[in-house]
Design a protein around this motif. Structure first.
Motif, PDB file in Angstrom:
ATOM      1  N   LYS A   3      14.841   8.012  -2.818  1.00  0.00           N
ATOM      2  CA  LYS A   3      15.731   6.807  -2.843  1.00  0.00           C
ATOM      3  C   LYS A   3      15.016   5.613  -3.738  1.00  0.00           C
ATOM      4  O   LYS A   3      15.312   4.941  -4.603  1.00  0.00           O
ATOM      5  CB  LYS A   3      16.528   6.387  -1.804  1.00  0.00           C
ATOM      6  N   TYR A   4      13.589   5.378  -2.878  1.00  0.00           N
ATOM      7  CA  TYR A   4      12.903   4.210  -3.324  1.00  0.00           C
ATOM      8  C   TYR A   4      12.041   4.546  -4.522  1.00  0.00           C
ATOM      9  O   TYR A   4      11.755   3.827  -5.300  1.00  0.00           O
ATOM     10  CB  TYR A   4      12.193   3.529  -2.053  1.00  0.00           C
ATOM     11  N   TRP A   5      11.517   5.906  -4.262  1.00  0.00           N
ATOM     12  CA  TRP A   5      10.671   6.228  -5.590  1.00  0.00           C
ATOM     13  C   TRP A   5      10.888   7.597  -6.059  1.00  0.00           C
ATOM     14  O   TRP A   5      10.528   8.696  -5.478  1.00  0.00           O
ATOM     15  CB  TRP A   5       9.169   6.265  -4.756  1.00  0.00           C
ATOM     16  N   PRO A   6      11.906   7.641  -7.131  1.00  0.00           N
ATOM     17  CA  PRO A   6      12.248   8.989  -7.367  1.00  0.00           C
ATOM     18  C   PRO A   6      11.665   9.829  -8.255  1.00  0.00           C
ATOM     19  O   PRO A   6      11.916  10.238  -9.320  1.00  0.00           O
ATOM     20  CB  PRO A   6      13.612   8.536  -8.060  1.00  0.00           C
ATOM     21  N   HIS A   7      10.450  10.153  -7.729  1.00  0.00           N
ATOM     22  CA  HIS A   7       9.404  11.137  -8.278  1.00  0.00           C
ATOM     23  C   HIS A   7       8.991  12.480  -7.481  1.00  0.00           C
ATOM     24  O   HIS A   7       8.722  12.185  -6.433  1.00  0.00           O
ATOM     25  CB  HIS A   7       8.376  10.507  -8.659  1.00  0.00           C
ATOM     26  N   CYS A   8       9.320  13.534  -8.172  1.00  0.00           N
ATOM     27  CA  CYS A   8       8.829  14.793  -7.496  1.00  0.00           C
ATOM     28  C   CYS A   8       7.302  14.966  -7.373  1.00  0.00           C
ATOM     29  O   CYS A   8       7.016  15.368  -8.422  1.00  0.00           O
ATOM     30  CB  CYS A   8       9.703  15.776  -8.125  1.00  0.00           C
ATOM     31  N   PHE A   9       6.541  14.707  -6.487  1.00  0.00           N
ATOM     32  CA  PHE A   9       5.285  14.851  -6.093  1.00  0.00           C
ATOM     33  C   PHE A   9       4.916  15.896  -5.056  1.00  0.00           C
ATOM     34  O   PHE A   9       5.683  15.930  -4.016  1.00  0.00           O
ATOM     35  CB  PHE A   9       4.326  13.412  -6.068  1.00  0.00           C
ATOM     36  N   GLU A  10       3.644  16.394  -5.331  1.00  0.00           N
ATOM     37  CA  GLU A  10       3.068  17.071  -4.015  1.00  0.00           C
ATOM     38  C   GLU A  10       1.622  16.331  -3.907  1.00  0.00           C
ATOM     39  O   GLU A  10       1.010  16.426  -4.920  1.00  0.00           O
ATOM     40  CB  GLU A  10       2.766  18.605  -4.643  1.00  0.00           C
ATOM     41  N   PHE A  11       1.166  15.892  -2.867  1.00  0.00           N
ATOM     42  CA  PHE A  11      -0.090  15.371  -2.720  1.00  0.00           C
ATOM     43  C   PHE A  11      -0.681  16.147  -1.464  1.00  0.00           C
ATOM     44  O   PHE A  11      -0.354  16.296  -0.440  1.00  0.00           O
ATOM     45  CB  PHE A  11       0.250  14.046  -2.036  1.00  0.00           C
ATOM     46  N   ARG A  12      -1.768  16.812  -1.947  1.00  0.00           N
ATOM     47  CA  ARG A  12      -2.846  17.679  -1.191  1.00  0.00           C
ATOM     48  C   ARG A  12      -3.930  16.799  -0.802  1.00  0.00           C
ATOM     49  O   ARG A  12      -4.893  16.061  -1.737  1.00  0.00           O
ATOM     50  CB  ARG A  12      -3.047  18.876  -1.937  1.00  0.00           C
ATOM     51  N   ILE A  29      -0.775  18.225   3.465  1.00  0.00           N
ATOM     52  CA  ILE A  29       0.242  18.018   2.400  1.00  0.00           C
ATOM     53  C   ILE A  29       1.024  16.995   2.632  1.00  0.00           C
ATOM     54  O   ILE A  29       1.485  16.792   3.923  1.00  0.00           O
ATOM     55  CB  ILE A  29       0.653  19.329   1.971  1.00  0.00           C
ATOM     56  N   LEU A  30       1.515  16.243   1.713  1.00  0.00           N
ATOM     57  CA  LEU A  30       2.629  15.335   1.696  1.00  0.00           C
ATOM     58  C   LEU A  30       3.645  15.604   0.428  1.00  0.00           C
ATOM     59  O   LEU A  30       3.202  15.628  -0.675  1.00  0.00           O
ATOM     60  CB  LEU A  30       2.137  13.912   1.891  1.00  0.00           C
ATOM     61  N   LYS A  31       4.849  15.480   0.816  1.00  0.00           N
ATOM     62  CA  LYS A  31       5.988  15.853   0.034  1.00  0.00           C
ATOM     63  C   LYS A  31       6.812  14.695   0.112  1.00  0.00           C
ATOM     64  O   LYS A  31       7.149  14.010   1.344  1.00  0.00           O
ATOM     65  CB  LYS A  31       6.586  17.045  -0.186  1.00  0.00           C
ATOM     66  N   HIS A  61       0.873  -1.379  -0.006  1.00  0.00           N
ATOM     67  CA  HIS A  61      -0.050  -0.036   0.044  1.00  0.00           C
ATOM     68  C   HIS A  61       0.790   1.147  -0.069  1.00  0.00           C
ATOM     69  O   HIS A  61       0.391   2.533   0.140  1.00  0.00           O
ATOM     70  CB  HIS A  61      -1.114   0.189   1.082  1.00  0.00           C
ATOM     71  N   GLY A  62       2.157   1.246  -0.278  1.00  0.00           N
ATOM     72  CA  GLY A  62       3.019   2.498  -0.313  1.00  0.00           C
ATOM     73  C   GLY A  62       3.285   2.996   0.746  1.00  0.00           C
ATOM     74  O   GLY A  62       3.052   2.549   1.948  1.00  0.00           O
ATOM     75  N   PHE A  63       3.946   4.092   0.753  1.00  0.00           N
ATOM     76  CA  PHE A  63       4.558   4.843   1.972  1.00  0.00           C
ATOM     77  C   PHE A  63       3.583   5.693   2.557  1.00  0.00           C
ATOM     78  O   PHE A  63       3.953   6.247   3.921  1.00  0.00           O
ATOM     79  CB  PHE A  63       6.063   5.073   1.958  1.00  0.00           C
ATOM     80  N   ALA A  64       2.904   6.417   1.790  1.00  0.00           N
ATOM     81  CA  ALA A  64       2.086   7.635   2.221  1.00  0.00           C
ATOM     82  C   ALA A  64       1.528   7.430   3.772  1.00  0.00           C
ATOM     83  O   ALA A  64       1.354   8.230   4.550  1.00  0.00           O
ATOM     84  CB  ALA A  64       1.142   8.214   1.225  1.00  0.00           C
ATOM     85  N   ARG A  65       0.739   6.395   3.963  1.00  0.00           N
ATOM     86  CA  ARG A  65       0.232   6.048   4.973  1.00  0.00           C
ATOM     87  C   ARG A  65       1.024   5.938   6.288  1.00  0.00           C
ATOM     88  O   ARG A  65       0.590   5.820   7.519  1.00  0.00           O
ATOM     89  CB  ARG A  65      -0.944   4.771   4.913  1.00  0.00           C
TER      90      ARG A  65
END
Ligand code: TA6
Length: 293
Positions: free
Chosen positions: A115-124, A106-108, A75-79
């Motif tokens: 390192k594990y997921w090399p993508h620049c995102f902003e999650f609001r 907000i999560l950046k 389920h990924g790292f955001a939680r």
């Protein structure tokens, strides 16, 4: 913003007394109550409130991966991250001025995440309670001028039910589903409603944007509305699987049902500068005495 179990939480209230509680750990809704004070989301009595483990229950945010079909943790790292309150974010274009109690998080990505997921995102993430006590979650993921990236997503929603054997889901009949209990093999739903007699772990793909979960005993129907999320994942671990989960009681499968609005069959791809929006709205309506139609 209050402090429970060492993690900051935000309490939302609607004018008529509905209530929700959100933890900055994971941006996770931990509680949603109607104006009669009834808790509508399931939380395991054995839940572990200790980062980085996600609390078993409420609505964990599954990003950038739903499930375990990928290189990241389940389920990924955001939680499992501490989110921040986004003070500066202009409110979404609220075309209706219905007074909502809401919070913007907000999560950046951290250096470690990159390192594990090399993508620049902003999650609001905006979590709101409407006047009527409906709970809505709006996720906006933006590719901050990196290279294109893809992700899968899920609102991992633990509904509280009185007795799983008295629960049915309407709106998924005739759909195809991927069965997580048999290597995501594809089947077509034959039933005229989904009922539960054993472990279920299915991703209904290309599902309608409104489905109903009827709890016969409680005379209650959850109406689930979604946008930007083509799939619905339905999960109940049943007895055997329940015994293998340390943060879940052996009998608790009888009082819960996961109905996750998700994008899991086909990942979402964002080009640099692009933004994706995924909405979930949960309402609780009293069922009529007949079979809930
Ligand atoms: O509800 C969807 C699902 O992926 C199920 O397949 C089951 O694995 C469940 O989530 C487990 O979620 P957890 O919170 O234990 O990682």
């Amino acid at each position: 913003v209050r402090d429970w179990n060492g993690v900051e939480q935000v309490v939302l209230r609607s004018p008529r007394g509905a209530y929700a509680r959100v933890s900055l750990h994971g941006g996770q809704v931990l509680s949603w109550r109607n104006d009669r004070g009834e808790e509508l989301l399931f939380t395991s009595s054995k839940a572990i409130f200790k980062p980085p483990k996600a609390m078993r229950g409420g609505i964990p945010i599954c990003f950038p991966q739903f499930g375990n079909s990928g290189t990241l943790e389940q389920h990924g790292f955001a939680r499992n991250r501490i989110w921040a309150i986004d003070e500066g974010h202009p409110p979404l274009n609220q075309n209706d001025n219905s007074s909502k109690a809401s919070v913007d998080l907000i999560l950046k990505p951290s250096e470690d995440d990159l390192k594990y997921w090399p993508h620049c995102f902003e999650f609001r993430l905006r979590i709101s309670l409407s006047m009527d006590g409906d709970l809505s979650l709006v996720s906006r993921v933006r590719n901050v001028n990196g290279k294109p990236f893809s992700f899968s997503f899920g609102y991992h929603t633990y509904l509280s039910v009185s007795d799983i054997s008295e629960v049915r889901i309407e709106g998924l009949e005739t759909l195809d589903y991927l069965d997580n209990l048999s290597q995501r093999e594809r089947f077509t739903e034959q039933g005229d409603a989904i009922t539960f007699e054993s472990e279920v772990d299915r991703a209904y793909v290309g599902s309608p944007n409104v489905i109903a979960v009827l709890d016969h005993e409680k005379k209650r129907t959850f109406v689930i509305r979604k946008e930007g999320l083509p799939d619905i994942v339905v999960w109940n671990p049943w007895e055997k699987k329940s015994k293998t989960m340390v943060d879940f009681g052996d009998e608790e499968y009888k009082q819960m049902l996961c109905v996750d609005a998700a994008a899991t069959e086909r990942p979402i791809t964002l080009k640099p500068g692009e933004e994706w929006t995924g909405k979930l709205e949960l309402s609780e309506v009293p069922s009529t005495n007949c079979s809930g139609h």
